[in-house]
Design a protein around this motif. Structure first.
Motif: not given
Lengths: 267, 300
Positions: A76-77, A112-119, A123-133
């Protein structure tokens, strides 16, 4: 093979990010996304990237795992980057051949777009990585709580989500097992054209569906045996509490995000 | 026949969930032999089984089938037809419309070797022979062949699934807890079918189980796994003779051995190496006659 799916996976740990109240984490990630789209200019983005890096460092999750989670998004990126490069028109032409013209503006927009998507994804990955479902759905249920007033079955949705999440690993394991069992009888999932491969999935999907329905049946029965009747009057075993660390994170984020927005306005 | 040398395998290498499933394990089974593989849940039994038929590739070590490494040739899939693996709860892999088709699945995948080394699809009569003889081995009535596998009873499903592997006529048959969840009669029957397959074809059998009595009755040799390592291996007599060590691994000895060991501790002159009903009966009769003879001498 299937075990390589890390998108949305939880890695247990005891970092400050793990200990935070999931409600705060969700709200902060949402604010972060808004800020990301409001932010303008390279300095603002640098500030966001720095924030991202700090959060990653605090999560104590190995960089390699974080990168692995980004891998499925690579297509997608790249796709967005190429589209932007080709379609954004401008004055400063970089290269031009046949019908394709790539301008400086296009390259800038692509970056710009690449930076935006990656960031955004990291961040959302970090949320699911550190929070149990479980914590995640708990928090969502609490955050959506006010909707109960207008008769939205928030609890039921949350329960469905919890159950769905709970069974993802089970079904992955089951898929693995059935796949091995069929391979042991000579099934070939890896070769042939797309039609042959699709047909090869039949011995995998039928047993998988049969067992998924069986499990659902058993679970429903087990829940009824324990008198489950929806969210009415149900209390929680684990009640979410906001602690000092959460307000600290809130303050840090407020200052940081404020900085990003003012940077965008000033420059 | 089938030999595994120094296998090591790690699940989830590089993640926080990393677990060493096999640690330098060697294992072998001779032609016509029934080898028992015993261990607690998580001891690596199932992982080892999946190495023996090339479903998992070892991180180090190798698996030899008739002297050649099964990963040597490009097509490791071949090994899966020579070494048939029946998974735990195999009835969950049934998928075809009829029992016949399901049992034929493996046979069709295997194909038939031609004289010129090529593979072809089996003819209908060849399929019939493979499928029906496999059904006979597990005592599945032929009338069931056209039924849906989902209509069968639990025990019949299990037998149909085992027939699906037997139909490929593997030289080595590995069964992972084939009797789990069955009633005592179902257990006895399945074990009988397995023995019958060995006796009729001269194939090797690897029987994975945590039931000591089951393994004791059938196995010619026993390997005990614990936490991915070989804890002990040898003849049933030798392994069950080390009852204390087995108990330290949270494994029990067969019921007969347990009783005979107690008798011995009580001072009865009895051989505590018995682990099957037949051997136990013979030993008890011997002791009984010895005791009555002894008693007779005293009264004289």
């Amino acid at each position: 093979m299937l075990k390589d799916i890390t998108l949305g996976q939880f890695f247990p740990g005891n970092s400050p990010l793990h200990r935070m109240d999931p409600r705060f984490k969700i709200v902060l990630v949402m604010v972060y996304i808004v800020v990301l789209f409001v932010a303008k200019g390279i300095y603002a983005y640098a500030l966001i990237a720095a924030f991202n890096a700090l959060a990653m460092a605090l999560s104590r999750i190995r960089v390699r795992l974080l990168l692995r989670g980004l891998r499925p998004m690579l297509f997608i990126v790249l796709f967005t980057a190429i589209l932007n490069m080709i379609y954004v028109s401008g004055e400063h032409v970089l290269v031009s051949f046949w019908v394709i013209t790539i301008t400086w503006e296009g390259v800038y927009a692509a970056a710009y777009m690449v930076a935006r998507i990656v960031l955004l994804i990291s961040a959302t990955l970090l949320l699911t990585y550190t929070t149990s479902p479980i914590m995640l759905t708990d928090a969502i249920e609490r955050l959506l709580g006010p909707l109960k007033k207008i008769r939205v079955p928030v609890h039921e949705f949350a329960m469905m989500m919890t159950i769905a999440l709970r069974f993802i690993p089970t079904l992955i394991e089951e898929t693995d097992k059935i796949m091995s069992a069929q391979k042991a009888r000579g099934a070939d999932f890896e070769s042939g054209n797309i039609f042959r491969r699709a047909k090869a999935l039949v011995p995998l999907l039928i047993p998988l569906f049969v067992s998924a329905f069986r499990r659902a049946d058993e679970l429903a029965l087990a829940m009824e045996c324990r008198c489950y009747h929806g969210g009415e009057g149900r209390t929680r075993m684990r009640v979410l509490h906001a602690a000092r660390i959460d307000f600290l994170a809130l303050a840090v984020c407020a200052v940081w995000f404020g900085g990003v927005i003012t940077l965008g306005i000033l420059l | 026949m089938l030999k595994a040398e120094h296998l090591t395998y790690i699940y989830g290498a590089g993640t926080p969930f990393e677990r060493r499933a096999l640690d330098d394990i060697s294992f072998s089974v001779q032609a016509g032999e029934i080898a028992g593989l015993i261990g607690h849940t998580g001891s690596g039994k199932s992982t080892l089984a999946q190495h023996l038929n090339a479903l998992l590739k070892p991180l180090s070590g190798r698996v030899l089938l008739d002297g050649t490494d099964i990963w040597d040739k490009k097509d490791a899939r071949n090994a899966r037809f020579q070494v048939g693996l029946v998974f735990q709860y195999p009835e969950y892999q049934l998928f075809e419309e009829t029992v016949y088709k399901d049992i034929a699945f493996g046979v069709k995948n295997k194909g038939v070797d031609e004289a010129d080394g090529k593979r072809r699809q089996p003819t209908e009569s060849e399929l019939d022979i493979s499928v029906y003889s496999a059904m006979d081995f597990v005592h599945l009535p032929r009338e069931l062949a056209d039924k849906s596998p989902f209509e069968l009873s639990g025990g019949q499903k299990r037998r149909a699934a085992i027939a699906g592997v037997i139909a490929m006529m593997p030289k080595v048959l590995i069964l992972d807890e084939p009797t789990a969840g069955l009633d005592p009669q179902g257990r006895r029957e399945i074990l009988g079918h397995i023995k019958a397959y060995r006796d009729a074809t001269g194939a090797s059998v690897v029987l994975i189980s945590h039931s000591m009595d089951e393994v004791a009755r059938l196995a010619d040799s026993i390997t005990v796994l614990s936490e991915g390592k070989t804890a002990m291996s040898g003849t049933p007599r030798a392994v069950f003779g080390r009852a204390d060590e087995l108990e330290a691994l949270h494994l029990s000895v067969p019921a007969f051995t347990k009783v005979f060991r107690l008798l011995r501790e009580m001072g009865v002159d009895i051989d505590d190496g018995c682990y099957t009903a037949e051997a136990a009966e013979a030993e008890l009769l011997r002791v009984k006659s010895a005791v009555s003879r002894g008693a007779g001498e005293e009264t004289c």
